[in-house]
Design a protein around this motif. Structure first.
Motif, PDB file in Angstrom:
ATOM      1  N   ASN A  92      91.198 132.671  23.715  1.00 11.58           N
ATOM      2  CA  ASN A  92      91.119 132.744  25.167  1.00 11.58           C
ATOM      3  C   ASN A  92      90.006 131.839  25.691  1.00 11.58           C
ATOM      4  O   ASN A  92      88.825 132.194  25.652  1.00 11.58           O
ATOM      5  N   PRO A  93      90.359 130.658  26.209  1.00 16.96           N
ATOM      6  CA  PRO A  93      89.352 129.715  26.711  1.00 16.96           C
ATOM      7  C   PRO A  93      88.687 130.143  28.012  1.00 16.96           C
ATOM      8  O   PRO A  93      87.774 129.474  28.493  1.00 16.96           O
ATOM      9  N   ILE A  94      89.132 131.248  28.619  1.00 13.62           N
ATOM     10  CA  ILE A  94      88.525 131.718  29.871  1.00 13.62           C
ATOM     11  C   ILE A  94      87.048 132.042  29.676  1.00 13.62           C
ATOM     12  O   ILE A  94      86.268 132.073  30.631  1.00 13.62           O
ATOM     13  N   SER A  95      86.642 132.274  28.445  1.00 14.32           N
ATOM     14  CA  SER A  95      85.234 132.568  28.167  1.00 14.32           C
ATOM     15  C   SER A  95      84.317 131.454  28.634  1.00 14.32           C
ATOM     16  O   SER A  95      83.137 131.680  28.912  1.00 14.32           O
ATOM     17  N   LEU A  96      84.856 130.237  28.753  1.00 17.15           N
ATOM     18  CA  LEU A  96      84.043 129.101  29.199  1.00 17.15           C
ATOM     19  C   LEU A  96      83.668 129.221  30.672  1.00 17.15           C
ATOM     20  O   LEU A  96      82.614 128.745  31.095  1.00 17.15           O
ATOM     21  N   ILE A  97      84.533 129.854  31.481  1.00 18.09           N
ATOM     22  CA  ILE A  97      84.245 129.989  32.914  1.00 18.09           C
ATOM     23  C   ILE A  97      83.882 131.414  33.299  1.00 18.09           C
ATOM     24  O   ILE A  97      83.584 131.678  34.465  1.00 18.09           O
ATOM     25  N   TYR A  98      83.909 132.321  32.352  1.00 12.72           N
ATOM     26  CA  TYR A  98      83.632 133.729  32.654  1.00 12.72           C
ATOM     27  C   TYR A  98      82.275 133.924  33.342  1.00 12.72           C
ATOM     28  O   TYR A  98      82.177 134.703  34.302  1.00 12.72           O
ATOM     29  N   TYR A 124      83.860 139.197  26.063  1.00 15.66           N
ATOM     30  CA  TYR A 124      83.783 140.201  27.120  1.00 15.66           C
ATOM     31  C   TYR A 124      84.907 141.198  26.910  1.00 15.66           C
ATOM     32  O   TYR A 124      85.881 140.931  26.193  1.00 15.66           O
ATOM     33  N   HIS A 125      84.792 142.361  27.548  1.00 16.16           N
ATOM     34  CA  HIS A 125      85.781 143.407  27.316  1.00 16.16           C
ATOM     35  C   HIS A 125      85.910 144.270  28.561  1.00 16.16           C
ATOM     36  O   HIS A 125      84.935 144.862  29.029  1.00 16.16           O
ATOM     37  N   HIS A 126      87.126 144.344  29.122  1.00 13.47           N
ATOM     38  CA  HIS A 126      87.418 145.185  30.285  1.00 13.47           C
ATOM     39  C   HIS A 126      88.638 146.031  29.935  1.00 13.47           C
ATOM     40  O   HIS A 126      89.742 145.504  29.780  1.00 13.47           O
TER      41      HIS A 126
END
Length: 223
Positions: free
Chosen positions: A65-71, A114-116
């Motif tokens: 999950n590349p979203i970690s770069l903009i998280y 991250y974790h939701h």
């Protein structure tokens, strides 16, 4: 006789299609995003992005999950997923280069950025944060742990926040509306406390004290 044969044929046909349907709904190895008819995994799932349906993964879930770069750039904290918006349930091992933002339930071990999740049971290690409605077990986050209700051990560098927590919180800043157990940090705050606070500054409904604070209610009183 013909009627009996027809009835048997119908039963056998329904069993056949029922078994075929079960095969479609579950598989040993799956990939996300996936066919809508293939929902559950009993073995290994490999996913790209946080793209899940209302599905169950029993076993190993590997997520890229590349979203970690903009998280870190997200301006507003993400809330706990609701029953309606939550998707996947993972029972086993969840490994992600990013994480879940709409998880229904995690049972087991989760290692991610991250974790939701609506419900998290077991152990989780997160680089940024863990935000869960119900948080049970041991949870370690680089930034914060957030929960509506929690039981166990929460450790974070910055803070632990919970409406109702039973167990131990360890962080720079610990805050709970209702607490039963121990808080260890530079600043500890609880509106309703039954237990011990150790830190530079401690607050509960009885008193405010540096270094150590406590409130042990009688057995007749309910926290």
């Amino acid at each position: 006789m013909k009627t009996n044969l027809l009835a048997i044929a119908l039963v056998m046909s329904s069993l056949y299609f029922g078994q075929d349907s079960l095969k479609i709904k579950s598989a040993l190895v799956t990939v996300n995003p996936q066919n809508k008819n293939l929902r559950n995994t009993n073995g290994l799932n490999v996913g790209v992005l946080d793209d899940y349906q209302k599905q169950r993964i029993n076993g190993l879930n590997l997520q890229a999950n590349p979203i970690s770069l903009i998280y870190p750039l997200i301006p507003k904290a993400l809330p706990v997923p609701s029953k309606e918006t939550s998707t996947v349930t993972v029972s086993g091992l969840h490994l992600s280069t990013g994480g879940m933002v709409d998880g229904e339930k995690l049972n087991g071990l989760g290692i991610s950025i991250y974790h939701h999740c609506r419900i998290t049971n077991g152990v989780s290690v997160n680089f940024y944060n863990n935000t869960s409605g119900i948080l049970n077990g041991i949870h370690i986050s680089g930034f914060v742990n957030n929960s509506l209700k929690g039981n166990g051990l929460n450790m974070a560098f910055l803070g632990n926040y919970s409406d109702d927590f039973k167990g131990v919180q360890v962080a720079i800043f610990n805050q709970s509306e209702k607490m039963k157990g121990m808080q260890i940090g530079l600043v500890n705050k609880s509106k309703k406390m039954k237990g011990l606070q150790i830190g530079l500054w401690n607050e509960n409904e009885k008193r405010k004290l540096p270094i150590i604070n406590w409130n042990f209610k009688s057995k007749k009183e309910k926290l």
